[in-house]
Design a protein around this motif. Sequence first.
Motif, PDB file in Angstrom:
ATOM      1  N   ARG A 126      -3.377  -4.564   0.470  1.00  0.00           N
ATOM      2  CA  ARG A 126      -3.458  -3.217  -0.097  1.00  0.00           C
ATOM      3  C   ARG A 126      -3.803  -2.178   0.956  1.00  0.00           C
ATOM      4  O   ARG A 126      -3.635  -0.982   0.732  1.00  0.00           O
ATOM      5  N   GLN A 127      -4.371  -2.643   2.080  1.00  0.00           N
ATOM      6  CA  GLN A 127      -4.813  -1.720   3.125  1.00  0.00           C
ATOM      7  C   GLN A 127      -3.868  -1.698   4.311  1.00  0.00           C
ATOM      8  O   GLN A 127      -4.119  -0.994   5.277  1.00  0.00           O
ATOM      9  N   SER A 128      -2.846  -2.542   4.266  1.00  0.00           N
ATOM     10  CA  SER A 128      -2.042  -2.730   5.468  1.00  0.00           C
ATOM     11  C   SER A 128      -0.755  -1.914   5.393  1.00  0.00           C
ATOM     12  O   SER A 128      -0.326  -1.499   4.322  1.00  0.00           O
ATOM     13  N   ASP A 167      -6.658  -7.758  -1.374  1.00  0.00           N
ATOM     14  CA  ASP A 167      -7.439  -6.631  -0.856  1.00  0.00           C
ATOM     15  C   ASP A 167      -7.003  -6.189   0.533  1.00  0.00           C
ATOM     16  O   ASP A 167      -7.080  -4.994   0.856  1.00  0.00           O
ATOM     17  N   ALA A 197     -20.129 -17.892  12.181  1.00  0.00           N
ATOM     18  CA  ALA A 197     -21.121 -16.811  12.233  1.00  0.00           C
ATOM     19  C   ALA A 197     -21.364 -16.410  13.677  1.00  0.00           C
ATOM     20  O   ALA A 197     -22.017 -17.132  14.425  1.00  0.00           O
ATOM     21  N   PRO A 240     -14.691  -9.758  12.905  1.00  0.00           N
ATOM     22  CA  PRO A 240     -15.135  -8.975  11.745  1.00  0.00           C
ATOM     23  C   PRO A 240     -14.624  -7.529  11.809  1.00  0.00           C
ATOM     24  O   PRO A 240     -14.474  -6.959  12.893  1.00  0.00           O
ATOM     25  N   SER A 241     -14.367  -6.959  10.639  1.00  0.00           N
ATOM     26  CA  SER A 241     -13.808  -5.595  10.565  1.00  0.00           C
ATOM     27  C   SER A 241     -14.612  -4.600  11.385  1.00  0.00           C
ATOM     28  O   SER A 241     -14.059  -3.747  12.074  1.00  0.00           O
ATOM     29  N   ASP A 275     -15.118 -20.126   8.524  1.00  0.00           N
ATOM     30  CA  ASP A 275     -15.896 -18.936   8.908  1.00  0.00           C
ATOM     31  C   ASP A 275     -16.885 -19.323   9.995  1.00  0.00           C
ATOM     32  O   ASP A 275     -17.617 -20.301   9.849  1.00  0.00           O
ATOM     33  N   LEU A 306     -18.947 -12.522  10.740  1.00  0.00           N
ATOM     34  CA  LEU A 306     -18.195 -13.763  10.563  1.00  0.00           C
ATOM     35  C   LEU A 306     -16.801 -13.640  11.163  1.00  0.00           C
ATOM     36  O   LEU A 306     -16.050 -12.718  10.839  1.00  0.00           O
ATOM     37  N   GLU A 339       2.977  -0.070 -13.273  1.00  0.00           N
ATOM     38  CA  GLU A 339       2.700   1.184 -13.983  1.00  0.00           C
ATOM     39  C   GLU A 339       1.782   2.166 -13.235  1.00  0.00           C
ATOM     40  O   GLU A 339       2.098   3.354 -13.144  1.00  0.00           O
ATOM     41  N   SER A 355     -13.222 -21.529  -5.759  1.00  0.00           N
ATOM     42  CA  SER A 355     -13.922 -21.834  -6.997  1.00  0.00           C
ATOM     43  C   SER A 355     -14.607 -20.575  -7.483  1.00  0.00           C
ATOM     44  O   SER A 355     -15.751 -20.308  -7.167  1.00  0.00           O
ATOM     45  N   MET A 356     -13.869 -19.764  -8.192  1.00  0.00           N
ATOM     46  CA  MET A 356     -14.435 -18.540  -8.725  1.00  0.00           C
ATOM     47  C   MET A 356     -13.689 -18.190  -9.998  1.00  0.00           C
ATOM     48  O   MET A 356     -12.666 -18.793 -10.305  1.00  0.00           O
ATOM     49  N   ASP A 357     -14.210 -17.210 -10.727  1.00  0.00           N
ATOM     50  CA  ASP A 357     -13.533 -16.766 -11.934  1.00  0.00           C
ATOM     51  C   ASP A 357     -12.088 -16.433 -11.618  1.00  0.00           C
ATOM     52  O   ASP A 357     -11.783 -15.808 -10.595  1.00  0.00           O
ATOM     53  N   HIS A 398      -7.892 -10.130  -6.329  1.00  0.00           N
ATOM     54  CA  HIS A 398      -8.289  -9.820  -4.946  1.00  0.00           C
ATOM     55  C   HIS A 398      -7.732 -10.781  -3.900  1.00  0.00           C
ATOM     56  O   HIS A 398      -7.620 -10.414  -2.746  1.00  0.00           O
ATOM     57  N   SER A 425       0.837  -1.193   0.000  1.00  0.00           N
ATOM     58  CA  SER A 425       0.000   0.000   0.000  1.00  0.00           C
ATOM     59  C   SER A 425       0.876   1.249   0.000  1.00  0.00           C
ATOM     60  O   SER A 425       2.086   1.177   0.145  1.00  0.00           O
TER      61      SER A 425
END
Lengths: 631, 631
Positions: free
Chosen positions: B251-253, B248, B470, B500-501, B468, B475, B38, B204-206, B213, B16
């Motif tokens: 990038r914030q740390s 993600d 609940a 949780p945040s 996770d 979470l 860039e 399992s994601m795109d 991320h 970051s």
Amino acid sequence: MPAQRVETSIATVCLSGTLPEKIDAAAAAGFDAVEIFEPDLLGCPSSPAEIARRVAGAGLRTSLYQPFRDPDHTDPARLPVIRERLRRKAALTRELGTDLVLVCSSVHPHAVREDDRLAEQLHALGAVAAEQGVRLAYEALAWGTHVKDYRHSLRVARRAAHPNVGVCLDSFHVLSRGDDPGGLGWARAEELLFLQLADAPRLSMDVLPWSRHHRLFPGQGGFDLVGFVDAVLAAGYTGPLSLEVFNDVFRQSDPRATALDAMRSLRHLAEGVDRSTGEAGTAVALPTPPRPLHWAFAEIGGAPGAAADGARRTLEQLGFYQEGQHQSGPITLWRSGSVRVVVNARGTGGARLTSLGLRVPEPGAAAARARGLLAPVVTRSVGPGEVDIPSVTAPDGTWLQFCDLENSWLQDFFPLCAADAEVAAERPAALVFGGVDHIALPQGFGGFDRAALFLSAVLDLQPTAVVDIAGPDGLVRSRALLPPVADEGGGVRLVLNVAPSNALLRGRTGGGGHLALVSSDAVAAAAEFRSRGGRVLDVPGNYYDDLEARGVLDPGTLARLRENSVLYDVDEHGELLHFFTANLGPDLFLEVVQRIGGYRGFGAGNAAVRLLAQTAAAEVAGTAPGAGGPA
Amino acid sequence: MPAQRVETSIATVCLSGTLPEKIDAAAAAGFDAVEIFEPDLLGCPSSPAEIARRVAGAGLRTSLYQPFRDPDHTDPARLPVIRERLRRKAALTRELGTDLVLVCSSVHPHAVREDDRLAEQLHALGAVAAEQGVRLAYEALAWGTHVKDYRHSLRVARRAAHPNVGVCLDSFHVLSRGDDPGGLGWARAEELLFLQLADAPRLSMDVLPWSRHHRLFPGQGGFDLVGFVDAVLAAGYTGPLSLEVFNDVFRQSDPRATALDAMRSLRHLAEGVDRSTGEAGTAVALPTPPRPLHWAFAEIGGAPGAAADGARRTLEQLGFYQEGQHQSGPITLWRSGSVRVVVNARGTGGARLTSLGLRVPEPGAAAARARGLLAPVVTRSVGPGEVDIPSVTAPDGTWLQFCDLENSWLQDFFPLCAADAEVAAERPAALVFGGVDHIALPQGFGGFDRAALFLSAVLDLQPTAVVDIAGPDGLVRSRALLPPVADEGGGVRLVLNVAPSNALLRGRTGGGGHLALVSSDAVAAAAEFRSRGGRVLDVPGNYYDDLEARGVLDPGTLARLRENSVLYDVDEHGELLHFFTANLGPDLFLEVVQRIGGYRGFGAGNAAVRLLAQTAAAEVAGTAPGAGGPA
């Protein structure tokens, strides 16, 4: 939607907190009923009967107990255990004050594959349910071992042939599979025992984590909930519309605020259904959305002393003149053509957009619509002779003030100047603005989806896709709300931004609140603004070197952009030239925007450079909360 | 890994902040080089030459400039524009102090499909590169329009037949596709211009959002990076190991902390590669992991006054006796069999586990290993006659203290009691604990993946899958670190939790820090603890009604669990009985654990009930920061 009132319900899993907190939040938001989610009950020290009393005492009823999992098994020896489990859960369901148990299609590796055998087992469970006086609403989970879609669940439930067995429909499980409710034409009304509603963003990921983490309330995502509910009601369903939304952010948010979002989404959804069917049947009749919709003013508040001076100076440097002075306080009115900005030198928290004035044909109706959508009414002291502007508060605290077409609100200001036409003649041509291009509002944690729902419902705006912008403190999420095609006579554009969680943890805002003005020549406007002493946000030379390397602009134009720190973007419809002023507050600046040839975006391609440049500027100034390195 | 020192590099996108902040962070963590991303350059007010000077001044070199996108096009008219863009970017790359440009496979709809034609266009770009004195590292993006895998990029690059054109390998793009580095047997060393490394959880994601991320540093995810690097080095690659991680949270740390994580991951990875190849070649020779590894003690600190009294009382109620008193302060030592707990009545912040003592054969080597993995050394005053325990600080601030097999650290305590054997005879049988089952450490925002990497690297533990849970505030993410199979003589288990945040935003911890003791009869232990005045966390009756409905326990056992608030879990290996004490601090409690028949988990199935029960208890007490409803 039929003309009778439709019952509203919410699953306790939508809300954070303990079960009593969830029940109270649902009641406060005006729901009729709650679905009790088993894990909420298991962790609650109150007995089911006490919970039922709490539900009733809050003016609610229990609509459903859920979930009863894995109802079938290939091993016959397991069946007595499952039936005994159901018997006890059914008794518990009665204690909770309802007669409806949600039964999920099995996700067990030993789930029964053959429909006949499955129906037989469901029939046996129906007999247990009948003994206990409950009904079973069988739901196809999108990730069920064998039963994954509602058509299959309908077939199996019908084949079970027991009066205590029907189905539960869940919009997420149907629409996430790309399915549609067309199969409901085949369903009998009495088979449709329950309806759960959830929206979701269109994501390409496994349906299970999509469902467990990313559901949204109707209107917040990408599913056609209006069409779905239409079809279910057309099939004769008469039960409640019940929200079941698993969402990582909602789980962390104030349950009372989330419950209000939930009820707002249902009211907006019901309005959409009525509009679609041409029948009035929602519980709350809402005035139609205000159209045409125009900006009356934007108010910069929270900035006493030097900050207000800075805002006024920047406005003057942009060619605004002071049109008025408020009757009752340090509030000044600034004008440039059709654009009016109020600077309120009261309040605390740093200069930001505290109020947005919207000019509408019927201000009272617009405010009534907002109230019907659960917006808090602004209560403020109206001095003698002052105009009472119907106003509500958006979830982020911004006031929305509905002004009439005659701009009666101007009566609160002593006029300080001649008519605009006379002043405009003296204004440099470059600083003649065509209006407000858009207004961006920064949101706090959890406020992003809430604000999108609120503003799109109250003002009938269309939320667009969410964009992630990589800033120095993390990803900023951004989403524009656009006027509906029907509002061609008017139309306001809003942008919502939310800063990364950790930036919020560190007390930064970074949501980029701003007011963007329409220019016919952004480069000339920047040059004129600078010549009048205005401070443009410096854009690094590297940015222009990149534009040059991309070969998209002629050298002369490029040189003028570079000289004036004007940025460039392009989409398939046209081009954008725009610049930013130096910050007026920790999270407020002005933007000047020139759209060329139908450009539709908001310069998102330049937002990362803007965020870095603003960080650099804050470091130089050493003032803004945005200053300093990440920590 | 070859015996020469391997160069380390990190892409600025991993960190970051602004570009200078990123450069400084990479230098402070000991990297040799940085890849300049860039967008970091475009938003930086410094010129490329100034950046090169900053890089050199920090003791680094620039390893690569990236990315050059969409190098090919089906429309020949576009080619001169692309070549001019490359010419300028190549010149810029030289100004930045390197001769290597990363060229991504095109994601453009008009990308060239035919390999011959693509190779021809790459050859022409190679000629431009040669003119400018740079080389092009062509990388197959997993979501490229036509070129998606490294085998394809190798074929095309070779067919381009230009000495200035080679390939860049990226572990994410290879492993996310389920591919393996087997195709490198075919590559020539001189074709392998650059190597980017990233790990990732198996999702399992795109692949595009997964990549943008959710990447992690090597060792934090589920990819076999050791095998990958092994294969690349075996193919003759001699360039740097360069991390390129889009995440993600990172990038914030704090970029300095993230850069340390990054370097630690590379050192740990290099160790794994050396271990795999049997050759020593890493930049930093690390002492082997400490084995066998045992708990020496856990220290509860940050709790002066009543909080320390409460901790001591709870320990006594659990059958611990006071074994010693520290020579130089209000520090008491408590013992039960092999379990020792230190209560340090100094410090602030609420009772929590402030220090973990680990008994190892070579404390100095263990600490040296930790230092080699960039752990800060604890500097503390050692009084006259006191033992100096080699100690380091974990990223969450917890001290790890390496004690010798003789427990010399006990010399710092005045003995207060007879030998354990004598006291043990008086201890109720139910309160004889077999040791420490596990220790759970709560983590702050961003600390979760960092702690997993640190502890697994320093102590050679195996991170398990993230779970996770609940809770009422959202979470909670949880992950266990288990001993390697090789540590059969010893073995410590750690659990990491992150709240949780928004709970963190509201000043709550909720990470569930605890010390879990091994019992052979958890029900009897709970009964005895209660009879001695101990406070067990109350578990709701609804929880036991559910157990009863599930039919998994006989009525007698169930009644005893219910009476004593003992919880039950089951996995495919066995069963778990466990209970929790009331909280000793805002984020600290003790647990008693009875594993039956090889149960491997940590009671995650009961964690939601625990979190709700703790919330209820805090509400009753009205004290702990965890008290009150969500807000």
